[in-house]
Design a protein around this motif. Sequence first.
Motif, PDB file in Angstrom:
ATOM      1  N   VAL A  59     -10.562  -5.313 -10.539  1.00 59.44           N
ATOM      2  CA  VAL A  59     -11.358  -4.116 -10.254  1.00 59.44           C
ATOM      3  C   VAL A  59     -10.992  -3.521  -8.894  1.00 59.44           C
ATOM      4  CG1 VAL A  59     -13.685  -3.232  -9.849  1.00 59.44           C
ATOM      5  CG2 VAL A  59     -13.272  -4.847 -11.709  1.00 59.44           C
ATOM      6  N   ALA A  60     -10.967  -4.367  -7.849  1.00 55.23           N
ATOM      7  CA  ALA A  60     -10.753  -3.872  -6.489  1.00 55.23           C
ATOM      8  C   ALA A  60      -9.371  -3.248  -6.307  1.00 55.23           C
ATOM      9  CB  ALA A  60     -10.952  -5.005  -5.483  1.00 55.23           C
ATOM     10  N   TYR A  61      -8.321  -3.947  -6.736  1.00 57.66           N
ATOM     11  CA  TYR A  61      -6.970  -3.417  -6.540  1.00 57.66           C
ATOM     12  C   TYR A  61      -6.707  -2.195  -7.409  1.00 57.66           C
ATOM     13  CZ  TYR A  61      -5.173  -7.021  -3.421  1.00 57.66           C
ATOM     14  OH  TYR A  61      -4.935  -7.823  -2.327  1.00 57.66           O
ATOM     15  N   THR A  62      -7.328  -2.144  -8.590  1.00 57.42           N
ATOM     16  CA  THR A  62      -7.156  -0.967  -9.445  1.00 57.42           C
ATOM     17  C   THR A  62      -7.803   0.253  -8.804  1.00 57.42           C
ATOM     18  OG1 THR A  62      -7.033  -2.279 -11.481  1.00 57.42           O
ATOM     19  CG2 THR A  62      -7.681   0.030 -11.704  1.00 57.42           C
ATOM     20  N   LEU A  63      -9.045   0.090  -8.318  1.00 55.41           N
ATOM     21  CA  LEU A  63      -9.725   1.198  -7.645  1.00 55.41           C
ATOM     22  C   LEU A  63      -8.968   1.617  -6.385  1.00 55.41           C
ATOM     23  CD1 LEU A  63     -13.497   0.135  -7.887  1.00 55.41           C
ATOM     24  CD2 LEU A  63     -12.386   2.065  -9.045  1.00 55.41           C
ATOM     25  N   TRP A  64      -8.489   0.640  -5.640  1.00 56.21           N
ATOM     26  CA  TRP A  64      -7.737   0.921  -4.398  1.00 56.21           C
ATOM     27  C   TRP A  64      -6.467   1.709  -4.714  1.00 56.21           C
ATOM     28  CZ3 TRP A  64      -9.971  -0.004   0.168  1.00 56.21           C
ATOM     29  CH2 TRP A  64      -9.200   0.023   1.321  1.00 56.21           C
ATOM     30  N   GLY A  65      -5.795   1.316  -5.786  1.00 61.13           N
ATOM     31  CA  GLY A  65      -4.580   2.025  -6.185  1.00 61.13           C
ATOM     32  C   GLY A  65      -4.857   3.460  -6.588  1.00 61.13           C
ATOM     33  N   VAL A  92      -7.694   5.858   3.251  1.00 61.24           N
ATOM     34  CA  VAL A  92      -8.114   4.739   2.398  1.00 61.24           C
ATOM     35  C   VAL A  92      -7.990   3.417   3.160  1.00 61.24           C
ATOM     36  CG1 VAL A  92      -7.698   3.499   0.241  1.00 61.24           C
ATOM     37  CG2 VAL A  92      -7.403   5.986   0.327  1.00 61.24           C
ATOM     38  N   SER A  93      -6.845   3.199   3.804  1.00 63.60           N
ATOM     39  CA  SER A  93      -6.576   1.912   4.455  1.00 63.60           C
ATOM     40  C   SER A  93      -7.569   1.590   5.556  1.00 63.60           C
ATOM     41  CB  SER A  93      -5.156   1.898   5.026  1.00 63.60           C
ATOM     42  OG  SER A  93      -4.203   1.937   3.988  1.00 63.60           O
ATOM     43  N   VAL A  94      -8.105   2.604   6.250  1.00 65.95           N
ATOM     44  CA  VAL A  94      -9.021   2.348   7.360  1.00 65.95           C
ATOM     45  C   VAL A  94     -10.268   1.600   6.892  1.00 65.95           C
ATOM     46  CG1 VAL A  94     -10.326   4.513   7.176  1.00 65.95           C
ATOM     47  CG2 VAL A  94     -10.048   3.411   9.423  1.00 65.95           C
ATOM     48  N   PHE A  95     -10.630   1.734   5.622  1.00 68.16           N
ATOM     49  CA  PHE A  95     -11.789   1.001   5.108  1.00 68.16           C
ATOM     50  C   PHE A  95     -11.537  -0.499   5.088  1.00 68.16           C
ATOM     51  CE2 PHE A  95     -12.893   5.189   3.511  1.00 68.16           C
ATOM     52  CZ  PHE A  95     -14.272   5.197   3.610  1.00 68.16           C
ATOM     53  N   GLY A  96     -10.269  -0.895   5.191  1.00 68.60           N
ATOM     54  CA  GLY A  96      -9.942  -2.317   5.215  1.00 68.60           C
ATOM     55  C   GLY A  96     -10.594  -3.046   6.372  1.00 68.60           C
ATOM     56  N   ASN A 121       0.907   5.563 -13.882  1.00 68.42           N
ATOM     57  CA  ASN A 121      -0.478   5.120 -13.957  1.00 68.42           C
ATOM     58  C   ASN A 121      -0.695   3.915 -13.034  1.00 68.42           C
ATOM     59  OD1 ASN A 121      -2.982   4.068 -14.646  1.00 68.42           O
ATOM     60  ND2 ASN A 121      -2.737   4.456 -16.828  1.00 68.42           N
ATOM     61  N   PRO A 122      -1.532   4.050 -11.985  1.00 73.88           N
ATOM     62  CA  PRO A 122      -1.723   2.935 -11.047  1.00 73.88           C
ATOM     63  C   PRO A 122      -2.394   1.716 -11.689  1.00 73.88           C
ATOM     64  CG  PRO A 122      -3.280   4.702 -10.592  1.00 73.88           C
ATOM     65  CD  PRO A 122      -2.300   5.230 -11.599  1.00 73.88           C
ATOM     66  N   SER A 172       0.828  -1.210   0.000  1.00 79.16           N
ATOM     67  CA  SER A 172       0.000   0.000   0.000  1.00 79.16           C
ATOM     68  C   SER A 172       0.860   1.257   0.000  1.00 79.16           C
ATOM     69  CB  SER A 172      -0.917   0.011   1.226  1.00 79.16           C
ATOM     70  OG  SER A 172      -1.898  -0.995   1.139  1.00 79.16           O
ATOM     71  N   VAL A 173       1.921   1.231   0.785  1.00 80.00           N
ATOM     72  CA  VAL A 173       2.821   2.383   0.863  1.00 80.00           C
ATOM     73  C   VAL A 173       3.559   2.584  -0.467  1.00 80.00           C
ATOM     74  CG1 VAL A 173       4.834   3.341   2.036  1.00 80.00           C
ATOM     75  CG2 VAL A 173       3.092   2.144   3.355  1.00 80.00           C
ATOM     76  N   PHE A 174       4.001   1.494  -1.060  1.00 80.41           N
ATOM     77  CA  PHE A 174       4.699   1.597  -2.345  1.00 80.41           C
ATOM     78  C   PHE A 174       3.761   2.048  -3.463  1.00 80.41           C
ATOM     79  CE2 PHE A 174       8.174  -1.246  -0.685  1.00 80.41           C
ATOM     80  CZ  PHE A 174       9.195  -0.325  -0.893  1.00 80.41           C
ATOM     81  N   ILE A 175       2.497   1.585  -3.433  1.00 79.08           N
ATOM     82  CA  ILE A 175       1.528   2.033  -4.433  1.00 79.08           C
ATOM     83  C   ILE A 175       1.348   3.544  -4.332  1.00 79.08           C
ATOM     84  CG2 ILE A 175      -0.907   1.981  -5.095  1.00 79.08           C
ATOM     85  CD1 ILE A 175      -0.931  -0.965  -4.247  1.00 79.08           C
ATOM     86  N   LYS A 176       1.214   4.041  -3.113  1.00 78.56           N
ATOM     87  CA  LYS A 176       1.085   5.482  -2.890  1.00 78.56           C
ATOM     88  C   LYS A 176       2.284   6.226  -3.469  1.00 78.56           C
ATOM     89  CE  LYS A 176      -0.246   9.383  -0.908  1.00 78.56           C
ATOM     90  NZ  LYS A 176      -1.437  10.127  -1.347  1.00 78.56           N
ATOM     91  N   LYS A 177       3.471   5.704  -3.244  1.00 75.86           N
ATOM     92  CA  LYS A 177       4.701   6.358  -3.707  1.00 75.86           C
ATOM     93  C   LYS A 177       4.833   6.285  -5.237  1.00 75.86           C
ATOM     94  CE  LYS A 177       9.754   5.996  -3.199  1.00 75.86           C
ATOM     95  NZ  LYS A 177       9.998   7.395  -2.840  1.00 75.86           N
TER      96      LYS A 177
END
Length: 311
Positions: free
Chosen positions: A244-250, A261-265, A197-198, A186-191
């Motif tokens: 779908v889920a990981y793309t939207l999350w990214g 975002v992560s708190v929704f986990g 393009n995520p 999650s941290v690396f995706i943010k970075k």
Amino acid sequence: MEKSENIFWKKPLIVCVFAIICCCLWGSAFPCIKLGYQWWGISSNDTGAQILFAGCRFTLSGIFTILIGSRLQKKFLRPKKENIIQILVLACFQTAVQYFFFYTGLANTTGVKASIITSANVFLAIILASIFMRQEKINGKIVTGCILGFLGVVLVNMRAGTTDLQINVRGDGAIFLSALSSAISSVFIKKFSQKTNPVMLSGYQFFCGGLVLIMCGFLAGGNLQAVSVRGIGILLYLAFLSAVAYTLWGILLKYNPVSKVSVFGFANPVAGVALSTIILHEKQEGGIIVFVALLLVSAGIYLVNYCPQEK
């Protein structure tokens, strides 16, 4: 265009709607994986076949993500040389390592304990983002929100016979490593998504990570022999939901702080319980407890996302 995207994806309602969609999709994965095991003839102690099944799922998910992203962008998503390291890092943490430990750990612990331990990725992601990556600051409301959310996850799993606190290293330890790997991703995706393009990152990391899992599954002696139409159907659905889920999350992580975002986990286990009841017709005791758990999770999400933040 970029500015309008910034505004759209930062709206609290948009974050809430799409994050909940992700949680419902991930929640449906738990019962659907169980159905997949049944329909593909995978026994609970056949770790090799389980990892192979996961590898096929995520490899297909990568293909789906690349095709969908290319369609939306009206051009084929192709990584640049500077994206290769990013893709490999995400493929390692988000797919290969996370799901290797998840599938092997789940074979050696209960689903209840796995749900509670997995939810620790929310805390871990926020801690990593704030302390090590300096992406944001932790304040009282974020901590309180996380605690409420975690209590909701624990409560939803505290039904009859689910209070075993003994630690199994091969099971519980592996699930914790899976949660840690998820938090790191999650941290690396943010970075990485700040300049890349995520959707492209998700597609290629799924594909690469899935291939690694397939190789691990084969090396562990796994095979998938009970091929059926419904088995293929559930595999395609699992691949689609991940895409779908990981793309939207990214995308949400690209435009918002990790904590928001992560708190929704924390909603994942609640969604998993509800959807397992519906899909698998599992009898769940303690409906009031599940309702209170949902209120706690909702309160935690509200604190992190909607209350004025402390300076």
